[in-house]
Design a protein around this motif. Structure first.
Motif, PDB file in Angstrom:
ATOM      1  N   HIS A 127       0.859  -1.185   0.000  1.00 10.01           N
ATOM      2  CA  HIS A 127       0.000   0.000   0.000  1.00 10.01           C
ATOM      3  C   HIS A 127       0.895   1.235   0.000  1.00 10.01           C
ATOM      4  CE1 HIS A 127      -3.208   2.747   0.692  1.00 10.01           C
ATOM      5  NE2 HIS A 127      -2.830   3.057   1.914  1.00 10.01           N
ATOM      6  N   ALA A 128       0.673   2.102  -0.950  1.00  8.15           N
ATOM      7  CA  ALA A 128       1.414   3.364  -0.984  1.00  8.15           C
ATOM      8  C   ALA A 128       0.646   4.332  -0.092  1.00  8.15           C
ATOM      9  CB  ALA A 128       1.490   3.886  -2.411  1.00  8.15           C
ATOM     10  N   VAL A 129       1.210   4.632   1.063  1.00  7.42           N
ATOM     11  CA  VAL A 129       0.472   5.406   2.054  1.00  7.42           C
ATOM     12  C   VAL A 129       0.424   6.870   1.622  1.00  7.42           C
ATOM     13  CG1 VAL A 129       0.337   6.046   4.479  1.00  7.42           C
ATOM     14  CG2 VAL A 129       1.282   3.824   3.819  1.00  7.42           C
ATOM     15  N   PRO A 130      -0.772   7.442   1.488  1.00  7.46           N
ATOM     16  CA  PRO A 130      -0.848   8.840   1.064  1.00  7.46           C
ATOM     17  C   PRO A 130      -0.455   9.794   2.198  1.00  7.46           C
ATOM     18  CG  PRO A 130      -3.041   7.951   1.420  1.00  7.46           C
ATOM     19  CD  PRO A 130      -2.088   6.830   1.659  1.00  7.46           C
ATOM     20  N   ALA A 131      -0.199  11.032   1.849  1.00 12.11           N
ATOM     21  CA  ALA A 131       0.244  11.999   2.845  1.00 12.11           C
ATOM     22  C   ALA A 131      -0.886  12.466   3.752  1.00 12.11           C
ATOM     23  CB  ALA A 131       0.891  13.186   2.145  1.00 12.11           C
ATOM     24  N   LYS A 132      -2.107  12.321   3.300  1.00 11.84           N
ATOM     25  CA  LYS A 132      -3.242  12.756   4.123  1.00 11.84           C
ATOM     26  C   LYS A 132      -3.898  11.554   4.790  1.00 11.84           C
ATOM     27  CE  LYS A 132      -4.573  16.608   1.183  1.00 11.84           C
ATOM     28  NZ  LYS A 132      -5.451  16.866   0.043  1.00 11.84           N
ATOM     29  N   PRO A 133      -4.585  11.775   5.929  1.00 13.10           N
ATOM     30  CA  PRO A 133      -5.271  10.662   6.603  1.00 13.10           C
ATOM     31  C   PRO A 133      -6.222   9.947   5.646  1.00 13.10           C
ATOM     32  CG  PRO A 133      -5.282  12.582   8.009  1.00 13.10           C
ATOM     33  CD  PRO A 133      -4.709  13.023   6.675  1.00 13.10           C
ATOM     34  N   SER A 134      -6.276   8.648   5.759  1.00 15.24           N
ATOM     35  CA  SER A 134      -7.137   7.892   4.858  1.00 15.24           C
ATOM     36  C   SER A 134      -7.465   6.558   5.510  1.00 15.24           C
ATOM     37  CB  SER A 134      -6.410   7.630   3.540  1.00 15.24           C
ATOM     38  OG  SER A 134      -5.311   6.773   3.785  1.00 15.24           O
ATOM     39  N   THR A 135      -8.409   5.869   4.927  1.00 14.17           N
ATOM     40  CA  THR A 135      -8.721   4.514   5.367  1.00 14.17           C
ATOM     41  C   THR A 135      -8.317   3.573   4.255  1.00 14.17           C
ATOM     42  OG1 THR A 135     -10.586   5.253   6.679  1.00 14.17           O
ATOM     43  CG2 THR A 135     -10.579   2.942   6.021  1.00 14.17           C
ATOM     44  N   TRP A 136      -7.574   2.568   4.613  1.00 14.88           N
ATOM     45  CA  TRP A 136      -7.153   1.605   3.589  1.00 14.88           C
ATOM     46  C   TRP A 136      -7.848   0.276   3.814  1.00 14.88           C
ATOM     47  CZ3 TRP A 136      -3.327  -2.651   3.998  1.00 14.88           C
ATOM     48  CH2 TRP A 136      -3.114  -3.270   2.762  1.00 14.88           C
ATOM     49  N   ILE A 137      -8.517  -0.219   2.797  1.00 13.03           N
ATOM     50  CA  ILE A 137      -9.088  -1.567   2.850  1.00 13.03           C
ATOM     51  C   ILE A 137      -8.285  -2.427   1.890  1.00 13.03           C
ATOM     52  CG2 ILE A 137     -11.132  -2.993   2.477  1.00 13.03           C
ATOM     53  CD1 ILE A 137     -12.847  -0.573   3.080  1.00 13.03           C
ATOM     54  N   ASP A 138      -7.864  -3.562   2.393  1.00 11.49           N
ATOM     55  CA  ASP A 138      -7.004  -4.440   1.603  1.00 11.49           C
ATOM     56  C   ASP A 138      -7.854  -5.206   0.579  1.00 11.49           C
ATOM     57  OD1 ASP A 138      -5.124  -6.120   0.624  1.00 11.49           O
ATOM     58  OD2 ASP A 138      -4.586  -7.041   2.537  1.00 11.49           O
ATOM     59  N   VAL A 139      -7.968  -4.664  -0.607  1.00 12.65           N
ATOM     60  CA  VAL A 139      -8.744  -5.360  -1.641  1.00 12.65           C
ATOM     61  C   VAL A 139      -7.797  -5.858  -2.735  1.00 12.65           C
ATOM     62  CG1 VAL A 139     -10.917  -4.153  -1.288  1.00 12.65           C
ATOM     63  CG2 VAL A 139      -9.221  -3.197  -2.851  1.00 12.65           C
ATOM     64  N   HIS A 140      -8.256  -6.871  -3.434  1.00  7.35           N
ATOM     65  CA  HIS A 140      -7.458  -7.462  -4.497  1.00  7.35           C
ATOM     66  C   HIS A 140      -7.316  -6.471  -5.657  1.00  7.35           C
ATOM     67  CE1 HIS A 140      -5.904 -10.812  -6.923  1.00  7.35           C
ATOM     68  NE2 HIS A 140      -6.616 -10.326  -7.920  1.00  7.35           N
TER      69      HIS A 140
END
Ligand SMILES: *[C@@H]1O[C@H](CO)[C@@H](O)[C@H](O)[C@H]1NC(C)=O
Ligand SMILES: *[C@@H]1O[C@H](CO)[C@@H](O)[C@H](O)[C@H]1NC(C)=O
Ligand SMILES: *[C@@H]1O[C@H](CO)[C@@H](O)[C@H](O)[C@H]1NC(C)=O
Ligand SMILES: *[C@@H]1O[C@H](CO)[C@@H](O)[C@H](O)[C@H]1NC(C)=O
Ligand SMILES: *[C@@H]1O[C@H](CO)[C@@H](O)[C@H](O)[C@H]1NC(C)=O
Ligand SMILES: *[C@@H]1O[C@H](CO)[C@@H](O)[C@H](O)[C@H]1NC(C)=O
Ligand SMILES: *[C@@H]1O[C@H](CO)[C@@H](O)[C@H](O)[C@H]1NC(C)=O
Ligand SMILES: *[C@@H]1O[C@H](CO)[C@@H](O)[C@H](O)[C@H]1NC(C)=O
Ligand SMILES: *[C@@H]1O[C@H](CO)[C@@H](O)[C@H](O)[C@H]1NC(C)=O
Length: 614
Positions: A127-140
């Protein structure tokens, strides 16, 4: 009334068969393993490495952050391992934020689909973490519309999740391995069938808490293998892989399902898929339709697929039978070359294998029962006669008298099916983690010490059936006891690293219900049943519920501490019938049996006592 062949000594047996009394008691519920909700939080941080601070913040979505920091010259990737209380399956996600400076988060996965041919990732999810707060869901899928970089698998089956800040060379320029990542929390969206207290249509409990827990561990393991495909339930090949199972697996996992939840639709869908793939010569991927019929009474389904069954038994099997010796052959010697056909555990076997011939005998007998039910009066005796001749051929040609075991490619393999074979096996194949599936390494390196929980089911069943219940329980305690205390714990493995939660290894559930509780189906949809508990030495009692069409058959039994009394209660749905047996064995001459207070068997005077459920 059938008296079982289990010896309790000379006993005074009391049998009460009571209509209208449910023996249900909520105490079994404490054994259920299923998460309370689909959103599952981790419970501990087993380890960290590198520059990590406040790792515990990951356990709760509190607005506090765990921080992973890595300078460009730091050799060690900052790493946090989060642990769940048990194996889970689903999509990991971060609830309130995952952000960093220019930073990247990587998860290491176990042996997933991507390791197994579908190679969008090398076994880690990026996951390329963005600079702003975000929610990451691990999807295919892969990020940035790019189909080969910054890719993730999505679905995972795991107990531990390793999060670290690093980058793959192949993901340049989208990721880099230094900087800082702040993570508020991580949780899992559980995806498999959620077997909750309310969904159990069958349950089991006995006076041995370990055995009882194995039943629920097996139920949870099996549930993790039930998922949706095209909006309907199916059984899949291990929680982490979304593909059809080897259908021999259903011989165990489907039975576990029939005994736990009303989700036989998952089996129906898989079997239909296999039947739809019948070849013109009659071959189909192996399937066990009989158990489905027995437990569901789905007559229209059987009627639809009966022609598939006929073609299979009347065309395909004769084409791979050596009619001189009446045994099936696997390999290249007949006109059909089956040498490349799959086998469980990919065993490189050929020739007249006991395993195939024993299953063929069983298939013929089950098909004859289906034909009888459907009034196909000519097929039933044909198949029964053929079953007997194959069984005779197995016993005369494949039995190794010297070793007291059946040959399997001139070696011996599990499961042995005779009383002497069982003792051979407990002497030659016993390990602290179960019984091995071969007694030699001639077929493959390490086979004589390798244990397959799948095939052990058949050995454990044979032990119960052959009045060797103490050795059956001993094998269960070694095999399932070992899995319950070693990682991942709770769920039951297929073997090695390919799956740590596999339905085909859940046979302990089936044997506890069918032998210790003692309930088996003898008529379709369990409209005819048999209740014949096997009393294991030292066990004081068992109770449970087995799903039937009419709502469930409940059984409860207790054995007196002195071993002299046995009391059983069975409560069956209206309109069904069955036999109830008490475990008296060779002591039957001195036994008295009462049914609902009326003497049915006294001091050796025989008689079949039929109880109708009005
Ligand atoms: C069953 O097992 C018990 C204990 O091992 C033994 O004493 C008894 O003879 C066996 N009964 C039969 C019918 O095999
Ligand atoms: C069985 O019943 C008979 C007749 O009532 C009685 O004499 C006998 O003692 C009983 N046997 C046992 C083992 O209780
Ligand atoms: C139900 O189980 C509880 C807890 O094990 C026990 O205290 C209670 O006596 C049981 N009730 C019945 C009716 O068996
Ligand atoms: C860990 O990271 C923090 C934040 O970047 C930094 O201030 C600190 O010096 C680092 N500690 C070590 C031991 O590298
Ligand atoms: C969890 O998964 C289900 C089914 O895929 C989906 O409907 C739901 O939105 C997901 N929930 C979250 C919080 O991701
Ligand atoms: C049987 O299997 C053995 C070992 O895999 C192999 O060497 C042999 O060629 C096979 N024979 C046939 C007839 O398939
Ligand atoms: C069938 O078995 C007989 C007797 O063992 C043997 O002579 C014959 O070669 C076998 N046929 C095939 C096709 O394997
Ligand atoms: C089989 O025949 C019996 C007796 O004629 C009948 O009652 C039953 O419905 C038939 N079963 C099926 C599945 O056709
Ligand atoms: C099982 O589920 C099916 C389909 O939802 C339903 O029709 C049936 O009544 C259920 N059976 C039981 C015993 O609950």
């Amino acid at each position: 009334m059938i008296l079982c062949n289990e010896l309790l000594g000379t006993v005074s047996a009391l049998l009460a068969f009571i209509q209208g009394v449910k023996s249900a008691n909520a105490s079994w519920k404490k054994y259920v393993r299923t998460p309370n909700s689909r959103i599952v939080l981790p419970v501990h941080i087993p380890s960290t490495a590198g520059n990590v601070s406040n790792a515990d913040a990951l356990l709760t979505p509190s607005g506090e952050y765990a921080i992973l920091s890595r300078a460009t010259n730091d050799f060690t990737a900052p790493t946090i391992v989060v642990g769940f209380s048990l194996n889970v399956v689903g999509f990991p996600w971060c609830e309130t934020g995952l952000f960093g400076t220019t930073e990247y988060l990587t998860k290491i996965s176990d042996f997933t689909r991507s390791d197994n041919g579908d190679t969008i990732t090398p076994g880690t999810d990026q996951h390329a973490v963005p600079a702003k707060p975000s929610t990451w869901i691990d999807v295919h899928g892969c990020a940035n519309g790019n189909e080969i970089q910054v890719c993730a698998d999505g679905l995972h089956d795991f107990r531990y999740l390793k999060i670290y800040l690093d980058a793959l060379d192949s993901d340049v320029p989208y990721t880099s391995s230094s900087g800082q990542v702040y993570i508020d929390s991580i949780s899992l969206n559980y995806t498999a069938f959620l077997g909750t207290l309310e969904t159990f249509t069958g349950w089991f409990e006995c006076s041995d808490a370990e055995l009882t827990q194995y039943w629920y561990d097996a139920a949870y393991t099996n549930d993790m293998n039930i998922d949706t495909f095209l909006a309907d339930y199916v059984i899949i090949d291990g929680a982490k892989r979304d593909r059809d199972p080897y259908v021999g697996d259903l011989a165990v996992s489907a039975r576990s399902l029939y005994h736990t939840h009303n989700k036989s639709i998952a089996v129906r869908n898989i079997l239909a898929d296999l039947a739809d793939h019948q070849r013109s010569d009659g071959w189909i991927p192996p399937a066990s339709i009989y158990d489905y019929f027995l437990h569901t009474g789905d007559t229209s389904y059987i009627l639809t697929h009966y022609p598939v069954l006929e073609k299979l038994l009347n065309s395909w099997y004769p084409s791979v039978t050596n009619t001189t010796i009446n045994l099936l052959l696997k390999g290249t010697s007949l006109t059909v070359d089956t040498s490349s056909y799959g086998d469980y555990a990919f065993l490189p076997r050929n020739g007249s294998i006991t395993y195939y011939n024993a299953l063929y005998t069983l298939a013929l007998r089950n098909a004859a029962a289906i034909a009888t039910y459907l009034n196909h009066t000519s097929s039933a005796p044909t198949w029964s006669t053929r079953a007997n001749s194959v069984a005779d051929a197995i016993n005369t040609q494949l039995w190794d008298l010297a070793a007291s075991a059946y040959f399997d490619l001139r070696l011996h393999s599990q499961p042995p099916e005779s009383v002497s074979g069982l003792s051979h096996w407990s002497q030659s194949a016993s390990f602290p983690y179960g019984n091995a599936f071969y007694d030699s390494d001639a077929l493959g390196a390490g086979f004589s010490s390798r244990v397959y929980a799948f095939i052990s089911y058949f050995e454990i069943s044979a032990r119960f059936a052959a009045n060797a219940s103490a050795s059956a329980v001993d094998e269960i305690k070694r095999l399932y006891g070992w899995m319950s205390v070693n990682d991942p714990g709770v769920t039951i493995m297929k073997g090695g690293f390919t799956s740590c939660a596999h339905g085909r290894s859940t046979g302990v559930l089936v044997v506890l219900t069918e032998y210790v509780l003692g309930v088996t189906a003898t008529g379709v949809g369990l409209n005819e049943w048999s209740v014949r508990p096997v009393v294991v030495a030292g066990m004081e009692g068992a109770r449970g519920l087995v799903p039937t069409l009419g709502g469930g058959l409940s059984v409860s039994w207790t054995a007196g501490r002195d071993g002299l009394e046995f009391e059983a209660m069975a409560d069956a749905p209206v309109g069904t019938q069955g036999v109830v047996g008490v475990p008296v064995g060779l002591g039957f001459l001195g036994v008295n049996v009462t049914v609902d207070g009326t003497v049915a068997w006294e001091g050796g005077k025989s008689g079949k006592h039929t109880v109708s459920v009005a």
